[in-house]
Design a protein around this motif. Structure first.
Motif, PDB file in Angstrom:
ATOM      1  N   LYS A 143       0.850  -1.208   0.000  1.00  0.00           N
ATOM      2  CA  LYS A 143       0.000   0.000   0.000  1.00  0.00           C
ATOM      3  C   LYS A 143       0.882   1.253   0.000  1.00  0.00           C
ATOM      4  CE  LYS A 143      -3.795   2.370   0.394  1.00  0.00           C
ATOM      5  NZ  LYS A 143      -4.538   2.668  -0.822  1.00  0.00           N
ATOM      6  N   ILE A 144       1.989   1.216   0.729  1.00  0.00           N
ATOM      7  CA  ILE A 144       2.934   2.342   0.740  1.00  0.00           C
ATOM      8  C   ILE A 144       3.476   2.553  -0.673  1.00  0.00           C
ATOM      9  CG2 ILE A 144       5.146   3.210   1.648  1.00  0.00           C
ATOM     10  CD1 ILE A 144       4.628   1.338   4.111  1.00  0.00           C
ATOM     11  N   GLY A 145       3.889   1.451  -1.308  1.00  0.00           N
ATOM     12  CA  GLY A 145       4.426   1.530  -2.667  1.00  0.00           C
ATOM     13  C   GLY A 145       3.420   2.076  -3.657  1.00  0.00           C
ATOM     14  N   GLN A 146       2.167   1.645  -3.544  1.00  0.00           N
ATOM     15  CA  GLN A 146       1.121   2.145  -4.439  1.00  0.00           C
ATOM     16  C   GLN A 146       0.951   3.655  -4.298  1.00  0.00           C
ATOM     17  OE1 GLN A 146      -1.927  -0.626  -2.949  1.00  0.00           O
ATOM     18  NE2 GLN A 146      -2.350  -1.111  -5.102  1.00  0.00           N
ATOM     19  N   CYS A 147       0.950   4.135  -3.075  1.00  0.00           N
ATOM     20  CA  CYS A 147       0.790   5.575  -2.839  1.00  0.00           C
ATOM     21  C   CYS A 147       1.990   6.354  -3.371  1.00  0.00           C
ATOM     22  CB  CYS A 147       0.572   5.858  -1.351  1.00  0.00           C
ATOM     23  SG  CYS A 147      -1.012   5.247  -0.738  1.00  0.00           S
ATOM     24  N   MET A 148       3.192   5.793  -3.234  1.00  0.00           N
ATOM     25  CA  MET A 148       4.376   6.448  -3.804  1.00  0.00           C
ATOM     26  C   MET A 148       4.267   6.504  -5.331  1.00  0.00           C
ATOM     27  SD  MET A 148       7.698   5.165  -1.685  1.00  0.00           S
ATOM     28  CE  MET A 148       8.044   5.762  -0.055  1.00  0.00           C
ATOM     29  N   TRP A 149       3.783   5.421  -5.917  1.00  0.00           N
ATOM     30  CA  TRP A 149       3.664   5.333  -7.370  1.00  0.00           C
ATOM     31  C   TRP A 149       2.756   6.437  -7.912  1.00  0.00           C
ATOM     32  CZ3 TRP A 149       6.009   3.131 -11.311  1.00  0.00           C
ATOM     33  CH2 TRP A 149       5.352   3.038 -12.525  1.00  0.00           C
ATOM     34  N   THR A 150       1.677   6.742  -7.170  1.00  0.00           N
ATOM     35  CA  THR A 150       0.711   7.754  -7.625  1.00  0.00           C
ATOM     36  C   THR A 150       0.994   9.138  -7.041  1.00  0.00           C
ATOM     37  OG1 THR A 150      -0.815   7.176  -5.833  1.00  0.00           O
ATOM     38  CG2 THR A 150      -1.108   6.031  -7.946  1.00  0.00           C
ATOM     39  N   HIS A 151       2.121   9.291  -6.351  1.00  0.00           N
ATOM     40  CA  HIS A 151       2.521  10.569  -5.731  1.00  0.00           C
ATOM     41  C   HIS A 151       1.455  11.077  -4.758  1.00  0.00           C
ATOM     42  CE1 HIS A 151       5.930  10.655  -8.417  1.00  0.00           C
ATOM     43  NE2 HIS A 151       5.113  10.451  -9.434  1.00  0.00           N
ATOM     44  N   ASP A 152       0.851  10.137  -4.042  1.00  0.00           N
ATOM     45  CA  ASP A 152      -0.144  10.466  -3.019  1.00  0.00           C
ATOM     46  C   ASP A 152       0.592  10.615  -1.689  1.00  0.00           C
ATOM     47  OD1 ASP A 152      -2.184  10.585  -1.153  1.00  0.00           O
ATOM     48  OD2 ASP A 152      -3.100   8.669  -1.717  1.00  0.00           O
ATOM     49  N   TYR A 153       1.116  11.826  -1.444  1.00  0.00           N
ATOM     50  CA  TYR A 153       1.962  12.063  -0.269  1.00  0.00           C
ATOM     51  C   TYR A 153       1.231  11.758   1.041  1.00  0.00           C
ATOM     52  CZ  TYR A 153       4.907  14.308  -3.713  1.00  0.00           C
ATOM     53  OH  TYR A 153       5.688  14.538  -4.812  1.00  0.00           O
ATOM     54  N   GLY A 170      -1.306   9.835   1.374  1.00  0.00           N
ATOM     55  CA  GLY A 170      -1.552   8.394   1.386  1.00  0.00           C
ATOM     56  C   GLY A 170      -0.340   7.609   1.855  1.00  0.00           C
ATOM     57  N   VAL A 171       0.855   8.037   1.438  1.00  0.00           N
ATOM     58  CA  VAL A 171       2.087   7.367   1.881  1.00  0.00           C
ATOM     59  C   VAL A 171       2.186   7.450   3.401  1.00  0.00           C
ATOM     60  CG1 VAL A 171       4.620   7.460   1.890  1.00  0.00           C
ATOM     61  CG2 VAL A 171       3.375   7.716  -0.265  1.00  0.00           C
ATOM     62  N   HIS A 172       2.004   8.667   3.924  1.00  0.00           N
ATOM     63  CA  HIS A 172       2.103   8.830   5.381  1.00  0.00           C
ATOM     64  C   HIS A 172       1.032   8.028   6.102  1.00  0.00           C
ATOM     65  CE1 HIS A 172       5.326  11.740   5.229  1.00  0.00           C
ATOM     66  NE2 HIS A 172       4.671  12.419   4.316  1.00  0.00           N
ATOM     67  N   GLY A 173      -0.180   8.021   5.536  1.00  0.00           N
ATOM     68  CA  GLY A 173      -1.256   7.235   6.132  1.00  0.00           C
ATOM     69  C   GLY A 173      -0.916   5.752   6.152  1.00  0.00           C
ATOM     70  N   ALA A 174      -0.391   5.244   5.028  1.00  0.00           N
ATOM     71  CA  ALA A 174      -0.040   3.827   4.925  1.00  0.00           C
ATOM     72  C   ALA A 174       1.111   3.459   5.867  1.00  0.00           C
ATOM     73  CB  ALA A 174       0.319   3.476   3.483  1.00  0.00           C
ATOM     74  N   LEU A 175       2.038   4.387   6.060  1.00  0.00           N
ATOM     75  CA  LEU A 175       3.163   4.132   6.967  1.00  0.00           C
ATOM     76  C   LEU A 175       2.694   3.946   8.402  1.00  0.00           C
ATOM     77  CD1 LEU A 175       5.736   6.746   5.602  1.00  0.00           C
ATOM     78  CD2 LEU A 175       6.112   4.275   5.715  1.00  0.00           C
ATOM     79  N   HIS A 176       1.621   4.660   8.765  1.00  0.00           N
ATOM     80  CA  HIS A 176       1.190   4.671  10.168  1.00  0.00           C
ATOM     81  C   HIS A 176      -0.108   3.908  10.432  1.00  0.00           C
ATOM     82  CE1 HIS A 176       4.422   7.473  10.887  1.00  0.00           C
ATOM     83  NE2 HIS A 176       3.986   8.226   9.901  1.00  0.00           N
ATOM     84  N   SER A 177      -0.629   3.198   9.417  1.00  0.00           N
ATOM     85  CA  SER A 177      -1.941   2.575   9.589  1.00  0.00           C
ATOM     86  C   SER A 177      -1.885   1.076   9.873  1.00  0.00           C
ATOM     87  CB  SER A 177      -2.790   2.811   8.335  1.00  0.00           C
ATOM     88  OG  SER A 177      -2.218   2.123   7.230  1.00  0.00           O
ATOM     89  N   PHE A 178      -0.698   0.536  10.109  1.00  0.00           N
ATOM     90  CA  PHE A 178      -0.579  -0.911  10.332  1.00  0.00           C
ATOM     91  C   PHE A 178       0.240  -1.147  11.593  1.00  0.00           C
ATOM     92  CE2 PHE A 178       0.985  -5.230   9.662  1.00  0.00           C
ATOM     93  CZ  PHE A 178      -0.140  -5.865   9.153  1.00  0.00           C
ATOM     94  N   ASN A 179      -0.089  -2.207  12.298  1.00  0.00           N
ATOM     95  CA  ASN A 179       0.666  -2.585  13.493  1.00  0.00           C
ATOM     96  C   ASN A 179       1.828  -3.479  13.048  1.00  0.00           C
ATOM     97  OD1 ASN A 179       1.449  -2.987  16.123  1.00  0.00           O
ATOM     98  ND2 ASN A 179      -0.131  -4.507  16.556  1.00  0.00           N
ATOM     99  N   PHE A 211       1.603  17.340   2.684  1.00  0.00           N
ATOM    100  CA  PHE A 211       2.837  16.852   2.064  1.00  0.00           C
ATOM    101  C   PHE A 211       3.741  16.159   3.083  1.00  0.00           C
ATOM    102  CE2 PHE A 211       2.129  19.715  -1.592  1.00  0.00           C
ATOM    103  CZ  PHE A 211       2.519  18.873  -2.618  1.00  0.00           C
ATOM    104  N   LEU A 212       3.818  16.712   4.280  1.00  0.00           N
ATOM    105  CA  LEU A 212       4.741  16.186   5.285  1.00  0.00           C
ATOM    106  C   LEU A 212       4.134  15.072   6.134  1.00  0.00           C
ATOM    107  CD1 LEU A 212       6.444  19.507   6.482  1.00  0.00           C
ATOM    108  CD2 LEU A 212       7.235  17.886   4.740  1.00  0.00           C
ATOM    109  N   GLY A 213       2.827  14.843   5.965  1.00  0.00           N
ATOM    110  CA  GLY A 213       2.171  13.785   6.729  1.00  0.00           C
ATOM    111  C   GLY A 213       2.089  14.096   8.201  1.00  0.00           C
ATOM    112  N   MET A 214       1.839  15.355   8.512  1.00  0.00           N
ATOM    113  CA  MET A 214       1.791  15.799   9.905  1.00  0.00           C
ATOM    114  C   MET A 214       0.485  16.542  10.161  1.00  0.00           C
ATOM    115  SD  MET A 214       5.555  17.538  10.244  1.00  0.00           S
ATOM    116  CE  MET A 214       7.050  16.630   9.943  1.00  0.00           C
ATOM    117  N   SER A 215       0.206  16.775  11.431  1.00  0.00           N
ATOM    118  CA  SER A 215      -0.900  17.660  11.771  1.00  0.00           C
ATOM    119  C   SER A 215      -0.468  19.087  11.381  1.00  0.00           C
ATOM    120  CB  SER A 215      -1.193  17.603  13.270  1.00  0.00           C
ATOM    121  OG  SER A 215      -0.108  18.200  13.992  1.00  0.00           O
ATOM    122  N   LYS A 216      -1.435  19.995  11.296  1.00  0.00           N
ATOM    123  CA  LYS A 216      -1.097  21.385  10.953  1.00  0.00           C
ATOM    124  C   LYS A 216      -0.126  21.979  11.971  1.00  0.00           C
ATOM    125  CE  LYS A 216      -5.344  22.516   8.468  1.00  0.00           C
ATOM    126  NZ  LYS A 216      -6.547  23.355   8.452  1.00  0.00           N
TER     127      LYS A 216
END
Length: 198
Positions: free
Chosen positions: A82-92, A94-103, A142-147
């Motif tokens: 899922k991380i790779g898919q988000c990187m492929w589509t430049h979904d910044y 989404g990448v951060h979400g995928a990095l933090h959405s799994f145990n 872009f940074l995958g952070m809160s405001k």
């Protein structure tokens, strides 16, 4: 018999950029022995190795080669993809979400943490190169952070905030100029000065 010693050493020494090459080489060696799908192969680590180096094409080909039984029985492998898919589509975001959405398992978690840090740094460098002003909300995405975290992160790096518009002014880093002279340039300059003097 599969020897994963080199792979384990690379992970222990945090040389995550070597994981994909080590796994690819080992897989080739096993294939040469007629072993196409080795028992206990670290598919998750192998896929993550390609994603860590942002070699998404190789990650895609590895994903396509994975046995369907692995995709069905190893949710961590699917989560890495899922991380790779988000990187492929430049979904910044989404990448951060995928990095933090799994145990993640402990071994994978350390690579995920390093990937998250390097991905945030790369995203920040992209913002530096592409923008002179950008909204706090877009920066956070872009940074995958809160405001608030994105604001603190950028202000620490010299950016400034217009409170009324919630726009950040990007502080460009000074360009580093290589001031070494190439030997041929120095030779030409020497000949020119010699010619002027004589």
């Amino acid at each position: 018999m599969m020897d994963l010693t080199e792979l384990k050493e690379a992970i222990e020494s945090k040389q995550y950029d070597k994981i994909a090459d080590i796994c690819d080489e080992l897989q080739l060696q096993l294939a040469a022995q007629g072993i196409k799908e080795p028992e206990g192969w670290p598919y998750c680590i192998h896929l993550l190795g390609h994603i860590y180096t942002q070699d998404i094409n190789s990650a895609r080909f590895l994903w396509k080669r994975l046995p369907s039984s692995v995709k069905e029985s190893q949710p961590e492998v699917v989560a890495v993809w899922k991380i790779g898919q988000c990187m492929w589509t430049h979904d910044y975001a989404g990448v951060h979400g995928a990095l933090h959405s799994f145990n993640w398992s402990p071994e994978v978690q350390q690579i995920i943490t390093a990937l998250s840090d390097s991905y945030t740094k790369r995203a920040f460098e992209l913002l530096l190169a592409a923008y002179s002003t950008i909204s706090v909300a877009d920066t956070a995405q872009f940074l995958g952070m809160s405001k608030d975290d994105a604001l603190a992160y950028t202000l620490q790096r010299g950016w400034t905030l217009d409170s009324a518009s919630q726009m950040l002014t990007v502080k460009k880093m000074p360009a580093v100029v290589d001031q070494r002279l190439h030997s041929s340039t120095l030779q030409n300059l020497t000949e020119y000065v010699f010619h002027l003097e004589h």
